[in-house]
Motif scaffolding. Structure first.
Motif, mmCIF file in Angstrom:
data_model
loop_
_atom_site.group_PDB
_atom_site.id
_atom_site.type_symbol
_atom_site.label_atom_id
_atom_site.label_comp_id
_atom_site.label_asym_id
_atom_site.label_seq_id
_atom_site.Cartn_x
_atom_site.Cartn_y
_atom_site.Cartn_z
ATOM 1 N N HIS A 308 -12.525 15.062 -26.870
ATOM 2 C CA HIS A 308 -13.847 14.562 -27.249
ATOM 3 C C HIS A 308 -14.849 14.760 -26.118
ATOM 4 O O HIS A 308 -16.019 15.088 -26.360
ATOM 5 C CB HIS A 308 -13.752 13.085 -27.624
ATOM 6 N N SER A 309 -14.408 14.578 -24.878
ATOM 7 C CA SER A 309 -15.305 14.790 -23.739
ATOM 8 C C SER A 309 -15.712 16.256 -23.640
ATOM 9 O O SER A 309 -16.822 16.564 -23.187
ATOM 10 C CB SER A 309 -14.627 14.337 -22.441
ATOM 11 N N MET A 310 -14.826 17.168 -24.041
ATOM 12 C CA MET A 310 -15.165 18.584 -24.006
ATOM 13 C C MET A 310 -16.155 18.945 -25.109
ATOM 14 O O MET A 310 -17.003 19.817 -24.927
ATOM 15 C CB MET A 310 -13.904 19.442 -24.157
ATOM 16 N N GLY A 315 -23.442 16.174 -32.505
ATOM 17 C CA GLY A 315 -22.776 16.866 -33.603
ATOM 18 C C GLY A 315 -22.454 18.309 -33.303
ATOM 19 O O GLY A 315 -21.594 18.905 -33.949
ATOM 20 N N GLN A 316 -23.144 18.908 -32.336
ATOM 21 C CA GLN A 316 -22.912 20.295 -31.962
ATOM 22 C C GLN A 316 -22.443 20.363 -30.514
ATOM 23 O O GLN A 316 -23.071 19.790 -29.627
ATOM 24 C CB GLN A 316 -24.211 21.117 -32.114
ATOM 25 N N ASP A 466 -16.786 19.187 -37.277
ATOM 26 C CA ASP A 466 -17.392 20.054 -38.288
ATOM 27 C C ASP A 466 -17.949 21.346 -37.698
ATOM 28 O O ASP A 466 -17.834 22.414 -38.310
ATOM 29 C CB ASP A 466 -18.513 19.305 -39.016
ATOM 30 N N ASP A 467 -18.561 21.262 -36.515
ATOM 31 C CA ASP A 467 -19.175 22.468 -35.952
ATOM 32 C C ASP A 467 -18.135 23.440 -35.421
ATOM 33 O O ASP A 467 -18.407 24.639 -35.294
ATOM 34 C CB ASP A 467 -20.159 22.086 -34.841
#
Length: 766
Positions: A308-310, A315-316, A466-467
């Motif tokens: 998540h940190s990466m 959202g993008q 999603d992205d």
């Protein structure tokens, strides 16, 4: 003239220099040994200037020997000095001239340079450097103060690095070595030079030191890592240093150094690395770091936070290289789990052989006959075993497989005589597994099993964003996993693996041209299909809902996967029943026998029978609608809806309808399924309706003879307008006040040769 200090006095100077602190203050002694006119040393203040590290350049050189007589003092005065132009190169161990003549006939070793000073002459300012050497002084004169300072800092840097290489090449006491490493790091961080080598050179020195000394304690490891940590914030570690970091991750995964020091290093690698192929140890270090995170108490939760940190909180993801690098690390880690099995064979067998242990000899491919080799060196016993394998199936374990490819023309001719002129089956045929064959079990070691579980779960995490999902789909489209992994039930049944591809496959094509896709793996009979085709049916269902070229997709299924579709429909799968009905409705199947077989399949189940009856009703209504007769022009009243249009078209025959106006009505894309049933339609007016991209895609696939289309003031975008490129008969197109872009407009003009009238006012293309 020798500047390397070969005399005894020079040796004393070098010993004195080695005993001085490497980062000590410059000597405060005056430079009057040369007997020159009065001069003062320019004080170097930290004024924020930055310089590029010089490797070579043009400069004026003058050498002055220490005066011993009154005459020598006169000859060395500033009025009688001779300057020589030289192109100097700052090598790793000395200063040399491109033209070794005059003053620079011999190179000047860094060990012979006792001091480097900045000088500014009082009477006639010249931008000079003073290099103190045994028995004299070397003056370097630059064109301006900036170049002088650049030469000064570059010479200081080269001299210091040369000394550190010598000091750290033969360490005696590690506490002293650690102190020198910290001083080296401080020097690199405070240097006014801006160059990649400024931080890389200290890292390479430490890397070489660690590679040559393997007897360090764990405490020494951590102390060195912490000492060089500041340099790693903006630089990739060298290969040997990566190896050292990997070892630390494996031996001490719970060390705080892993979290506090390695995390920013790995984050930088994932954000900025462009090709792991050029630096594979960076990938290996990243792989070991993630495994070390997985060893912590929270396990995969820590890994999830790292992923998540990466990605970042938005959202993008702002870093385009993160996803490809993470996928590369995952694929390499999964490959390493099966590396033992891959290396146990000389050439890759087919997936069918891997999944089922081996093939009977008569089933081997004619051009590449495969022979199982056993561990016995006795060639006769091998041939005997081979003969037995022709009579009955052989079940072997994965670590016993050794495949030899025999390219013997005689043997090939014999095999060809037996099997005829059949061509080599493609991978799709190899993926079809016979249910009568036994499955080969692959047993991974505990370590490999842990690695596999970790990185399969990471693939699932990546698919949750999603992205990232479309890019992840394109990366996984060529099926980058080794055959052994796809033949391993534990891998293909892993929750993370299946969850990842249940998310990703909606972005995948069914089959790439000339390549095998995920349909081949998960279709009934495929090597990875062990769920009676449930995942395959789910993939088809999602793709049917997301692709706009429905007819083309159905045609692809009919050509490549009609058998699996019929099998699943026979078992009552509703998605496949719908697929077969659509194939009949769109006339995808030309062969009458195949059509009858599909009808029989549909009538064999209750859901199939019901949907086939509905299809027959629609076909009767369609025939009535398309029957010749009725008006040639039709205009619906304003405010009409999709239901009104459907009711009108079901009231009679409209086989002659050529011009239909739905302008200023409330119809939407849903009415497209009724419009495509009008066989003679040539002109369609959708001005100021809610007709969107989805309907436009459907029209482009079926109404290929449409000549005039009015989309003025409709919500269509580039996504739908691009589909019009297949409507080659269009000669008039109104896209006034739509979201048409200039690029899409140029693309349409190039692909629609008959287009003569176009209205693009109040669009980006206007």
């Amino acid at each position: 003239m020798d500047f390397n200090g070969s005399s005894g006095g020079g040796s004393d100077h070098r010993q004195l220099e080695e005993s001085k602190p490497l980062l000590g203050e410059m000597s405060a002694t005056e430079g009057n040994k040369m007997g020159a006119a009065p001069c003062r040393r320019a004080l170097l203040h930290c004024n924020g200037m930055r310089y590029k590290l010089l490797q070579e350049g043009d400069i004026q050189v003058c050498v002055i020997r220490h005066p011993r007589t009154f005459l020598s003092k006169i000859l060395t005065s500033k009025f009688l000095r001779r300057w020589e132009p030289h192109h100097l190169t700052l090598a790793d161990n000395s200063v040399a001239s491109a033209t070794p003549t005059g003053y620079m006939e011999n190179s000047i070793s860094y060990s012979a340079i006792e001091d480097v000073q900045l000088l500014s002459w009082e009477n006639a300012p010249k931008y000079c450097l003073q290099l103190t050497i045994p028995g004299g002084t070397v003056l370097l004169q630059a064109a301006n103060s900036y170049l002088r300072d650049q030469w000064f800092h570059s010479l200081q840097w080269k001299k210091k690095i040369y000394k550190y290489k010598k000091v750290l090449s033969n360490p005696s006491r590690w506490e002293v070595v650690l102190k020198e490493i910290r001083t080296l790091v401080d020097m690199a961080l405070t240097s006014p030079l801006q160059d990649d080598s400024i931080h890389q050179a200290p890292l390479e020195i430490v890397s070489k030191l660690l590679s040559e000394n393997n007897n360090l304690t764990t405490q020494d490891h951590e102390s060195i890592i912490v000492a060089i940590a500041p340099l790693l914030e903006n630089n990739h570690p060298p290969p040997d240093l990566c190896e050292f970091f990997c070892k630390h991750c494996r031996e001490r995964p719970r060390s705080m150094v892993v979290i506090e020091v390695f995390t920013p290093v790995v984050q930088r690698i994932l954000k900025h690395n462009m090709d792991f192929g050029k630096c594979p140890r960076l990938r290996l270090f990243t792989q070991e770091y993630i495994l070390a995170l997985n060893e912590l108490n929270a396990g995969m939760e820590v890994v999830k936070k790292f992923i998540h940190s990466m990605h970042g909180p938005t959202g993008q993801c702002p870093h385009p290289r993160v996803l490809p690098n993470l996928v590369a690390v995952c694929l390499a880690a999964i490959y390493s789990c099966y590396e033992e099995f891959i290396n146990s064979r000389d050439n890759s067998p087919s997936l069918k052989e891997i999944r089922n242990g081996c093939q009977q000899q008569c089933d081997r491919k004619p051009n590449l006959p495969l022979r199982l080799l056993h561990t016995s060196p006795d060639l006769v016993s091998q041939e005997a075993t081979l003969t037995e394998s022709r009579l009955k199936p052989v079940i072997v374990t994965s670590n016993e497989i050794h495949v030899e490819v025999e390219r013997n023309n005689t043997a090939n001719q014999k095999m060809t005589a037996n099997v005829g002129n059949d061509s080599e089956p493609n991978l799709i045929d190899c993926l079809m597994v016979s249910p009568t064959c036994s499955t080969m079990s692959i047993e991974l070691s505990t370590q490999a099993d842990r690695i596999l579980g970790c990185y399969v779960e990471i693939l699932k995490m990546l698919s949750d964003y999603d992205d990232w999902r479309p890019a992840l789909a394109s990366l996984l489209q060529p099926i980058p996993f080794p055959k052994e992994a796809l033949a391993h039930e534990k891998f293909t049944n892993a929750q993370g693996f299946r969850a990842a591809f249940s998310q990703v496959h909606s972005c995948l094509l069914s089959v790439r041209a000339g390549k095998d896709g995920w349909f081949q793996l998960y279709s009934p009979g495929g090597v990875a299909c062990d769920d009676d085709g449930e995942l395959f049916a789910s993939m088809v269902h999602i793709l049917m809902g997301s692709c706009y070229k429905t007819k083309k997709f159905l045609l692809s299924l009919a050509e490549n996967k009609l058998g699996p579709c019929m099998l699943l429909a026979l078992r009552g799968n509703q998605t496949m029943v719908e697929i077969l009905c659509l194939m009949l409705e769109y006339n995808i199947i030309d062969n009458n026998d195949t059509q009858l077989q599909i009808i029989s399949t549909l009538e064999s189940t209750d859901v199939g029978k019901r949907m086939y009856e509905q299809l027959c009703d629609r076909q009767r209504e369609l025939k009535e609608l398309q029957r010749k007769g009725g008006p040639t022009r039709l205009t619906l009243p304003s405010k009409s809806t999709d239901a009104d249009l459907a009711r009108l078209l079901s009231s009679g025959s409209f086989g002659n309808l050529e011009n239909l106006s739905l302008a200023f009505t409330n119809v939407t894309s849903a009415c497209a399924e009724h419009l495509i049933k009008l066989p003679s339609l040539k002109q369609l007016n959708l001005w100021s309706t809610q007709f969107g991209d989805a309907g436009l895609r459907l029209l482009s696939e079926h109404l290929t003879m449409l000549q005039v289309l009015n989309l003025c003031e409709t919500p269509v975008t580039d996504a739908g307008l691009l589909a019009l490129s297949s409507m080659k008969s269009l000669c008039s197109l109104n896209m006034n006040s739509t979201k048409l872009s200039a690029d899409t407009y140029e693309d349409l003009k190039a692909k629609l040769p008959n287009l003569k009238e176009v209205d693009v006012r109040y669009t980006e293309a206007w």
